[in-house]
Design a protein around this motif. Structure first.
Motif, short mmCIF file in Angstrom:
data_model
loop_
_atom_site.label_atom_id
_atom_site.label_comp_id
_atom_site.label_asym_id
_atom_site.label_seq_id
_atom_site.Cartn_x
_atom_site.Cartn_y
_atom_site.Cartn_z
N UNK A 123 -4.79 7.47 1.37
CA UNK A 123 -3.65 6.77 1.96
C UNK A 123 -2.42 7.66 1.86
N UNK A 125 1.72 8.25 3.33
CA UNK A 125 2.85 7.54 3.93
C UNK A 125 3.89 8.52 4.45
N UNK A 152 -0.99 2.26 10.16
CA UNK A 152 -0.26 0.99 10.04
C UNK A 152 1.23 1.28 10.02
N UNK A 154 5.01 -0.20 9.59
CA UNK A 154 5.78 -1.36 9.12
C UNK A 154 7.19 -0.91 8.85
N UNK A 157 8.20 2.60 7.07
CA UNK A 157 7.16 3.59 6.79
C UNK A 157 5.99 3.45 7.74
N UNK A 159 1.83 4.28 7.60
CA UNK A 159 0.76 4.58 6.65
C UNK A 159 -0.45 5.09 7.41
N UNK A 206 19.39 -6.94 -11.35
CA UNK A 206 18.40 -6.80 -12.42
C UNK A 206 18.80 -5.68 -13.38
N UNK A 208 16.84 -4.03 -15.24
CA UNK A 208 15.77 -3.03 -15.36
C UNK A 208 15.22 -2.72 -13.98
N UNK A 358 14.75 -2.22 -4.86
CA UNK A 358 13.41 -1.79 -5.29
C UNK A 358 12.30 -2.13 -4.31
N UNK A 359 12.60 -2.82 -3.23
CA UNK A 359 11.49 -3.37 -2.44
C UNK A 359 11.11 -2.57 -1.19
N UNK A 361 10.29 0.86 -0.09
CA UNK A 361 10.02 2.24 -0.49
C UNK A 361 8.88 2.80 0.35
N UNK A 364 4.08 6.77 -2.56
CA UNK A 364 3.39 8.06 -2.56
C UNK A 364 1.95 7.95 -2.06
N UNK A 365 1.40 6.73 -2.06
CA UNK A 365 0.01 6.59 -1.63
C UNK A 365 -0.91 7.40 -2.52
N UNK A 366 -1.87 8.07 -1.90
CA UNK A 366 -2.82 8.87 -2.68
C UNK A 366 -2.21 10.17 -3.16
N UNK A 368 0.04 11.16 -5.30
CA UNK A 368 0.91 10.85 -6.44
C UNK A 368 1.54 12.12 -6.98
N UNK B 13 7.38 -3.99 -15.10
CA UNK B 13 8.19 -5.20 -15.27
C UNK B 13 8.59 -5.81 -13.94
N UNK B 14 8.58 -5.03 -12.87
CA UNK B 14 8.96 -5.60 -11.59
C UNK B 14 7.71 -5.96 -10.79
N UNK B 42 5.07 3.45 -7.32
CA UNK B 42 4.44 4.67 -7.81
C UNK B 42 3.03 4.87 -7.27
N UNK B 44 -0.83 2.99 -5.38
CA UNK B 44 -1.60 1.91 -4.77
C UNK B 44 -2.69 1.54 -5.77
N UNK B 65 5.25 -10.49 -2.66
CA UNK B 65 5.46 -9.89 -3.99
C UNK B 65 4.94 -10.82 -5.07
N UNK B 101 -4.58 4.65 -7.26
CA UNK B 101 -5.04 5.83 -6.51
C UNK B 101 -4.09 6.99 -6.79
#
Lengths: 410, 101
Positions: A123, A125, A152, A154, A157, A159, A206, A208, A358-359, A361, A364-366, A368, B13-14, B42, B44, B65, B101
């Motif tokens: 995968x 992106x 895909x 969306x 991004x 994919x 938040x 964190x 945070x939502x 993004x 990195x997919x495969x 990493x 945590x998220x 980070x 999948x 989510x 992955x």
């Protein structure tokens, strides 16, 4: 901080060319730009810039330390290269029309992948504009041919799912996407009374998120600032100016961050890049009860379309305002500079917005990222090249070749 | 027995975002079959059942989510067993692997 002597002299010289003398190089005088870079490195070496030698005799330098060593705050002694660099930065900063224009963003991305677990699709992106995208992006798998199983699209991004049997090491994808972008002074969000507003505030308050976490140092800094939930703009301005006066804008190795308190530690090390500056700013706003978020994407400067991070603050319900710490560079850290001191404070130029933490993004997919990595830039033909390399081996992990066309007024 | 598929707190945590189900409600699931896929910023994560059963209820759809610790699905040993009262009813957790992955 100990230097990470992992880039060849050639890598560092080409990085200086694209950052400092990019207009000269793009104007046809790459050799002249390179000669400037060579003299700058010679001066830095004579002043004690750390170096090492590879087994084959190649000089190795820390590209982050090299570039940072050229920078100087206004009023301090500056290397002559910093004068040229400032001119380039400022030329970029005024290079885009404020009115909305149509842009075509070209991205050629290469990934070097380890062998995938058996039976699992690969995968990958690519970023798409979260704001202002026009039409369907053109995406073409160049290598390996015939490996594409699924695509895909969306928000933000695209994919690609590839057949693992056909992938042996390198994957190359070419993408072109059109977008409308112009100067931004504020963005709309849910208005007061809208149920979505409360959810939005919770998400961007938040304590964190990523590098944001409990930090007595950040909390103490935040407490000292004027403003707050009822005067969010006052707080954001004060935090912005305060951070620019406390920190220098430059490259930071992620492994040099304080493991216990990565953002608080910046105040001791005194250096931050665009992502770290913006994250610290977001943390300060949230510590005082003001919703703020980290945004990233690409600058649309034709000479240097580089990846970048900035921040947005919810100054009142329904009104997000941008803050970009690239302002440090334009003003050489002097917020009193009448032209450049608040250049991208509460205003940014046209951008390709790819991520809103945070939502939203890319992910990195495969592919990493490695535990330790190094970022390098150079000009490759007429494209801006941005690579991530694995440390300590120096092997390529990801290469982007980027170009931007301006298509006309929107 | 109804078994709950719970998103492990070790993932962070998220929230995590569900990408896709590989099974539909009512489908039989064998041990070692992939049930769903979700992502963090980070990685999948592929979720594989380690016990057989029937997928009875999916509590979230693609793009939604889920917080670590929340129940993503119910599976049952028999296809027609009565379900639990609600999503938060305590119960046995499904044995599953979560592979990034």
């Amino acid at each position: 901080m100990s230097p990470i002597l992992a880039a060849s002299l050639d890598d560092v010289l080409e990085q200086l060319v694209v950052q400092v003398w990019v207009y000269q190089a793009r104007g046809g005088d790459h050799a002249g730009a390179r000669a400037h870079a060579e003299r700058a490195v010679e001066r830095l070496l004579s002043r004690g810039l750390p170096q090492a030698r590879a087994g084959d005799g190649t000089m190795l330098l820390d590209p982050y330390a090299t570039c940072n060593a050229l920078k100087a705050r206004a009023g301090e002694h500056a290397d002559e290269a910093w004068i040229d660099w400032l001119e380039t930065l400022r030329r970029n900063a005024v290079s885009l029309p404020p009115a909305p224009h149509r842009y075509r963003f070209h991205l050629n991305r290469e990934w070097r992948l380890p062998s995938p677990p058996p039976g699992r699709a690969i995968v990958l992106r690519l970023p798409l504009p979260l704001r202002g995208q026009l039409g369907t992006p053109q995406v073409r798998l160049l290598e390996p041919a015939g490996a594409l199983m699924d695509r895909r699209d969306e928000a933000g991004r695209v994919e690609l799912r590839l057949d693992p049997q056909r992938v042996r090491g390198s994957v190359v994808v070419e993408m072109a996407v059109d977008l409308v972008a112009g100067e931004t002074r504020e963005l709309a969000g849910p208005s007061a009374g809208d149920p979505a507003a409360a959810a939005e505030e919770e998400l961007w308050l938040r304590p964190t998120e990523g590098l944001i976490g409990p930090s007595p140092t950040v909390a103490a800094l935040a407490r000292d600032l004027p403003g707050g939930p009822g005067a969010a703009r006052e707080l954001a301005r004060a935090a912005f100016d305060r951070l620019i006066s406390l920190l220098q804008f430059g490259d930071v190795h992620r492994e040099h961050l304080d493991r216990e308190d990565p953002l608080g530690g910046l105040l001791k090390s005194s250096w931050a890049d665009c992502a770290l500056f913006s994250t610290l700013f977001v943390a300060i706003c949230r510590a005082r009860g003001v919703p703020a978020r980290l945004v990233s994407g690409f600058l649309l400067y034709q000479a240097e379309p580089s990846p970048h991070h900035w921040a947005e603050v919810l100054v009142e319900p329904g009104r997000w305002v941008p803050y970009d710490f690239g302002t440090w560079d334009y003003s050489a850290g002097d917020t009193r500079d009448p032209v450049w001191g608040a250049f991208f404070r509460e205003r940014i130029d046209a951008r390709f917005t790819a991520e809103v933490a945070p939502r939203h993004f890319t992910g990195w997919g495969s592919a990493r990222p490695p535990e330790r990595w190094l970022r390098l830039q150079r000009l490759t033909g007429d494209r801006y090249e941005h690579t991530l390399r694995v440390l300590p081996s120096g092997e390529l992990f990801q290469r982007d070749l980027v170009a931007v066309e301006t298509l006309g007024a929107a | 027995m109804i078994r709950r598929l719970v998103v492990p707190k070790e993932l962070g945590e998220i929230e995590v975002r569900l990408l896709q189900w590989y099974k539909a409600e009512g489908d039989p699931v064998s041990a070692d079959e992939v049930l769903l896929e979700f992502e963090t910023d980070k990685a999948i994560v592929l979720v594989t059942a380690k016990q057989p059963g029937t997928l009875r209820r999916c509590f979230c759809g693609p793009g939604e989510w889920i917080k670590p610790g929340e129940v993503a699905a119910w599976l049952s040993d028999q296809p027609d067993e009565p379900l639990l009262a609600d999503r938060n009813t305590p119960g046995e957790n499904l044995a599953a692997t979560f592979d990034a992955t």
